[in-house]
Motif scaffolding. Sequence first.
Motif, PDB file in Angstrom:
ATOM      1  N   GLU A   1     -33.401 131.938   7.179  1.00 35.76           N
ATOM      2  CA  GLU A   1     -32.991 130.901   7.942  1.00 35.76           C
ATOM      3  C   GLU A   1     -34.386 130.144   8.565  1.00 35.76           C
ATOM      4  N   ASP A   2     -35.332 130.540   8.394  1.00 35.04           N
ATOM      5  CA  ASP A   2     -36.548 129.572   8.661  1.00 35.04           C
ATOM      6  C   ASP A   2     -36.892 128.607   7.589  1.00 35.04           C
ATOM      7  N   THR A   3     -36.259 128.672   6.679  1.00 34.47           N
ATOM      8  CA  THR A   3     -36.568 127.602   5.534  1.00 34.47           C
ATOM      9  C   THR A   3     -36.117 126.445   5.884  1.00 34.47           C
ATOM     10  N   ALA A   4     -37.177 125.302   5.778  1.00 28.43           N
ATOM     11  CA  ALA A   4     -37.072 124.019   6.275  1.00 28.43           C
ATOM     12  C   ALA A   4     -38.589 123.277   5.724  1.00 28.43           C
ATOM     13  N   VAL A   5     -38.343 122.126   6.044  1.00 20.96           N
ATOM     14  CA  VAL A   5     -39.746 121.310   6.035  1.00 20.96           C
ATOM     15  C   VAL A   5     -40.226 121.125   7.494  1.00 20.96           C
ATOM     16  N   TYR A   6     -41.312 121.656   7.716  1.00 20.30           N
ATOM     17  CA  TYR A   6     -41.991 121.738   9.135  1.00 20.30           C
ATOM     18  C   TYR A   6     -42.988 120.632   9.247  1.00 20.30           C
ATOM     19  N   TYR A   7     -42.412 119.879  10.456  1.00 21.32           N
ATOM     20  CA  TYR A   7     -43.561 118.688  10.882  1.00 21.32           C
ATOM     21  C   TYR A   7     -44.146 119.101  12.183  1.00 21.32           C
ATOM     22  N   CYS A   8     -45.209 118.652  12.326  1.00 23.21           N
ATOM     23  CA  CYS A   8     -46.062 118.413  13.774  1.00 23.21           C
ATOM     24  C   CYS A   8     -45.807 117.332  14.229  1.00 23.21           C
TER      25      CYS A   8
ATOM     26  N   LYS B   1     -61.270 120.791  17.432  1.00 19.79           N
ATOM     27  CA  LYS B   1     -61.090 120.473  16.232  1.00 19.79           C
ATOM     28  C   LYS B   1     -59.904 119.481  15.978  1.00 19.79           C
ATOM     29  N   ASN B   2     -59.129 119.173  17.173  1.00 20.93           N
ATOM     30  CA  ASN B   2     -58.086 118.065  16.983  1.00 20.93           C
ATOM     31  C   ASN B   2     -56.968 118.796  16.201  1.00 20.93           C
ATOM     32  N   THR B   3     -56.643 120.094  16.514  1.00 18.63           N
ATOM     33  CA  THR B   3     -55.730 120.588  15.532  1.00 18.63           C
ATOM     34  C   THR B   3     -54.917 121.795  16.148  1.00 18.63           C
ATOM     35  N   VAL B   4     -53.595 121.764  15.701  1.00 18.16           N
ATOM     36  CA  VAL B   4     -52.613 122.538  16.377  1.00 18.16           C
ATOM     37  C   VAL B   4     -52.123 123.415  15.194  1.00 18.16           C
ATOM     38  N   TYR B   5     -51.814 124.798  15.634  1.00 15.79           N
ATOM     39  CA  TYR B   5     -51.360 125.829  14.607  1.00 15.79           C
ATOM     40  C   TYR B   5     -49.870 126.491  14.928  1.00 15.79           C
ATOM     41  N   LEU B   6     -49.346 126.682  13.826  1.00 12.47           N
ATOM     42  CA  LEU B   6     -48.113 127.446  14.264  1.00 12.47           C
ATOM     43  C   LEU B   6     -48.124 128.890  13.326  1.00 12.47           C
ATOM     44  N   GLN B   7     -48.398 129.766  13.876  1.00 17.87           N
ATOM     45  CA  GLN B   7     -48.383 131.132  13.330  1.00 17.87           C
ATOM     46  C   GLN B   7     -46.889 131.747  13.267  1.00 17.87           C
ATOM     47  N   MET B   8     -46.448 132.123  12.166  1.00 24.97           N
ATOM     48  CA  MET B   8     -45.146 132.687  12.042  1.00 24.97           C
ATOM     49  C   MET B   8     -45.176 133.829  11.372  1.00 24.97           C
ATOM     50  N   ASN B   9     -44.610 134.699  12.067  1.00 29.79           N
ATOM     51  CA  ASN B   9     -44.381 136.106  11.691  1.00 29.79           C
ATOM     52  C   ASN B   9     -42.793 136.460  11.416  1.00 29.79           C
ATOM     53  N   SER B  10     -42.704 137.798  10.710  1.00 22.97           N
ATOM     54  CA  SER B  10     -41.452 138.153  10.553  1.00 22.97           C
ATOM     55  C   SER B  10     -40.522 137.133  10.210  1.00 22.97           C
TER      56      SER B  10
ATOM     57  N   LEU C   1     -48.210 118.743  22.202  1.00 20.62           N
ATOM     58  CA  LEU C   1     -48.228 119.042  20.684  1.00 20.62           C
ATOM     59  C   LEU C   1     -46.774 119.548  20.442  1.00 20.62           C
ATOM     60  N   GLY C   2     -46.390 119.512  19.141  1.00 22.10           N
ATOM     61  CA  GLY C   2     -45.043 120.147  18.913  1.00 22.10           C
ATOM     62  C   GLY C   2     -45.106 120.291  17.437  1.00 22.10           C
ATOM     63  N   TRP C   3     -44.139 121.334  17.026  1.00 21.64           N
ATOM     64  CA  TRP C   3     -43.599 121.695  15.906  1.00 21.64           C
ATOM     65  C   TRP C   3     -42.301 121.520  15.499  1.00 21.64           C
ATOM     66  N   TYR C   4     -41.689 120.839  14.587  1.00 15.25           N
ATOM     67  CA  TYR C   4     -40.534 120.631  14.384  1.00 15.25           C
ATOM     68  C   TYR C   4     -39.973 121.022  13.021  1.00 15.25           C
ATOM     69  N   ARG C   5     -38.781 121.225  12.636  1.00 15.48           N
ATOM     70  CA  ARG C   5     -38.287 121.474  11.144  1.00 15.48           C
ATOM     71  C   ARG C   5     -37.043 120.900  10.833  1.00 15.48           C
TER      72      ARG C   5
ATOM     73  N   LYS D   1     -29.667 119.359   7.793  1.00 12.57           N
ATOM     74  CA  LYS D   1     -29.616 119.294   9.246  1.00 12.57           C
ATOM     75  C   LYS D   1     -30.340 118.327   9.807  1.00 12.57           C
ATOM     76  N   GLN D   2     -30.220 118.214  11.220  1.00 12.48           N
ATOM     77  CA  GLN D   2     -31.125 117.333  11.997  1.00 12.48           C
ATOM     78  C   GLN D   2     -32.517 118.109  12.256  1.00 12.48           C
ATOM     79  N   ARG D   3     -33.641 117.419  12.722  1.00 13.29           N
ATOM     80  CA  ARG D   3     -34.671 117.890  12.930  1.00 13.29           C
ATOM     81  C   ARG D   3     -34.839 118.434  14.231  1.00 13.29           C
ATOM     82  N   ASP D   4     -35.084 119.619  14.543  1.00  8.76           N
ATOM     83  CA  ASP D   4     -35.008 120.409  15.868  1.00  8.76           C
ATOM     84  C   ASP D   4     -36.512 120.610  15.996  1.00  8.76           C
ATOM     85  N   VAL D   5     -36.684 120.626  17.414  1.00 13.41           N
ATOM     86  CA  VAL D   5     -38.081 121.298  17.886  1.00 13.41           C
ATOM     87  C   VAL D   5     -38.193 123.014  17.809  1.00 13.41           C
ATOM     88  N   VAL D   6     -39.162 123.167  17.364  1.00 14.55           N
ATOM     89  CA  VAL D   6     -39.446 124.968  17.113  1.00 14.55           C
ATOM     90  C   VAL D   6     -40.373 125.279  18.101  1.00 14.55           C
TER      91      VAL D   6
END
Length: 123
Positions: free
Chosen positions: A88-95, A75-84, A34-38, A43-48
């Motif tokens: 520069e974290d502004t982006a479209v995030y894709y799983c 639950k067949n679910t993946v999460y990304l908890q983003m703190n702080s 599983l992965g999250w990208y943004r 800019k190009q899509r990069d792995v987070v």
Amino acid sequence: QVQLVESGGGLVQAGGSLRLSCAASGNIFKINALGWYRQAPGKQRDVVAAITSSGNTNYADSVKGRFTISRDDAKNTVYLQMNSLKPEDTAVYYCNLDIGAYSGIYYFSHNYWGQGTQVTVSS
């Protein structure tokens, strides 16, 4: 066929938190990696962050210590908890999920992308 539904994006002030979710449904035998990208504008899509089937995680240097990826296989679910969060974290995030399934007696795996969710961090 498999469907991925992302949720949890939005507008937050710098220093705030968001939790993204990506729920998979359909013909699923096993979720492998599983992965999250943004992708920021222009800019190009990069792995987070990424997590393997055994639970090993990896993070981009820019988010280490701030983001946490996790999975709930029941639950067949993946999460990304983003703190702080930072502007520069502004982006479209894709799983991105690598999913194994059976078609009759044949096992196959396929890579799927979520529809993307916008995260905007204001300064």
